[in-house]
Design a protein around this motif. Structure first.
Motif, PDB file in Angstrom:
ATOM      1  N   ASN A 165      -8.590  -1.633   6.042  1.00 57.19           N
ATOM      2  CA  ASN A 165      -8.672  -3.063   6.323  1.00 57.19           C
ATOM      3  C   ASN A 165      -7.992  -3.467   7.617  1.00 57.19           C
ATOM      4  O   ASN A 165      -7.380  -4.537   7.712  1.00 57.19           O
TER       5      ASN A 165
ATOM      6  N   GLU B 218       0.830  -1.215   0.000  1.00 53.78           N
ATOM      7  CA  GLU B 218       0.000   0.000   0.000  1.00 53.78           C
ATOM      8  C   GLU B 218       0.871   1.275   0.000  1.00 53.78           C
ATOM      9  O   GLU B 218       0.699   2.130  -0.878  1.00 53.78           O
TER      10      GLU B 218
ATOM     11  N   ASP C 133       2.842  -0.440  11.322  1.00 54.85           N
ATOM     12  CA  ASP C 133       2.078  -1.666  11.540  1.00 54.85           C
ATOM     13  C   ASP C 133       2.415  -2.184  12.937  1.00 54.85           C
ATOM     14  O   ASP C 133       3.481  -1.876  13.490  1.00 54.85           O
TER      15      ASP C 133
END
Ligand SMILES: C[S@@+](CC[C@H](N)C(=O)[O-])C[C@H]1O[C@@H](n2cnc3c(N)ncnc32)[C@H](O)[C@@H]1O
Length: 288
Positions: A213, A114, A140
């Motif tokens: 997501n 991404e 993340d």
């Protein structure tokens, strides 16, 4: 797995990562944690739980990582990247003309497809962005996916998912059965480990946040809380991009949807206190 072990793991995962498992997801835990137990030389989930209760924080981190879903691919869902190229960046080029800098945050960036898709979009717009300073921060929860992201190395399968062939040829070099992303594109993305459940105000404010997501795995209260903090991290005229199955509608008025562009949101004026504009200047920001 015994019901008490399941309840222990369910609560731990919710507290540590926001993952909200319903009462019938034993199979999911078993499919991910039985292999982890074996890898750790343990007999199974009961022994794994016993060790975790004994205070092994390294094991807890491994369990949380094993339970994350890291599915991603280049230009996933296409539309958000069309919004980025056709609406977001052109608008920011006008709005930020004086300071010539753009800050972008990929808030659950997984293995990097991404943020690197965004970086390649920006490369394609280099003419309009000449002399601009661009920061893309990829964060993340999982250190393992961040390490892969940093490497910029992808398999044939991964580059075949969503990446236009012209971009593959232009931005990657083949190395045996793998593809290495060019160093100048890799250098546009800075990586940080970050849990969205924790305070992220130290990152400063952003012109664009892609948070896709990941919120689908959170319960309603955790989503609302996260939206509130994301709003404070978004510039007043900035943008939030959510995943195809995610929305603020019915949850919070900290962001309002763009009626013409699905998945694109802007902060509401009525939202709560804002953080100071800008952010820490990380060394690796790219000059276009
Ligand atoms: C399904 S992937 C989405 C990747 C990318 N945003 C996309 O849409 O293709 C979800 C990512 O969220 C990360 N994640 C899960 N819980 C998180 C949390 N509490 N804080 C930060 N990242 C988290 C996972 O490690 C995983 O890499």
């Amino acid at each position: 797995m015994t019901p008490p072990d399941y309840e222990y793991l369910r609560k731990l995962l919710k507290d540590q990562s926001g993952l909200d498992l319903s009462a019938d997801k034993q199979y999911l835990i078993e499919s991910r944690l039985v292999p982890l137990s074996r890898k750790c030389g343990l007999s199974g989930i009961p022994e794994l739980v016993q060790k975790m209760k004994g205070g092994s924080s390294a094991l807890v981190a491994q369990v949380v990582e094993a339970m994350t879903t890291n599915e991603t691919f280049f230009f996933r869902d296409k539309i958000p990247f069309d919004h980025f190229r056709d609406a977001i960046v052109p608008e920011l080029i006008k709005a930020r003309a004086a300071r010539k800098s753009i800050r972008i945050w990929c808030a659950a960036s997984s293995t990097g497809q991404e943020p690197y898709s965004l970086a390649m979009c920006l490369k394609e717009m280099a003419g309009a962005l000449s002399g601009w300073r661009v920061e893309i921060i990829a964060t993340d929860l999982s250190q393992e996916v961040l390490e892969k992201s940093k490497s910029g190395i992808y398999s044939q399968f991964e580059v075949q998912r969503g990446l236009p062939i012209q971009m593959l040829v232009k931005y990657f070099k083949q190395n045996g059965e793998f593809w290495q992303l060019n160093a100048d594109v890799c250098a546009m993305v800075q990586h940080r480990q970050l849990n969205l459940l924790h305070d992220f105000s130290q990152l400063g404010t952003f012109d664009v946040i892609f948070c896709r997501n990941v919120l689908i795995y959170f319960d309603q209260d955790t989503k609302i809380n996260t939206f509130g903090r994301l709003a404070r991290a978004t510039e007043a005229d900035g943008f939030l991009v959510l995943g195809a199955a995610e929305t603020v509608v019915g949850l919070t008025d900290t962001f309002k949807p763009n009626p013409d562009r699905r998945g694109l949101y802007r902060p509401n004026d009525s939202r709560t206190a804002k953080m100071p504009a800008g952010g820490p200047k990380f060394a690796a920001a790219a000059w276009m």
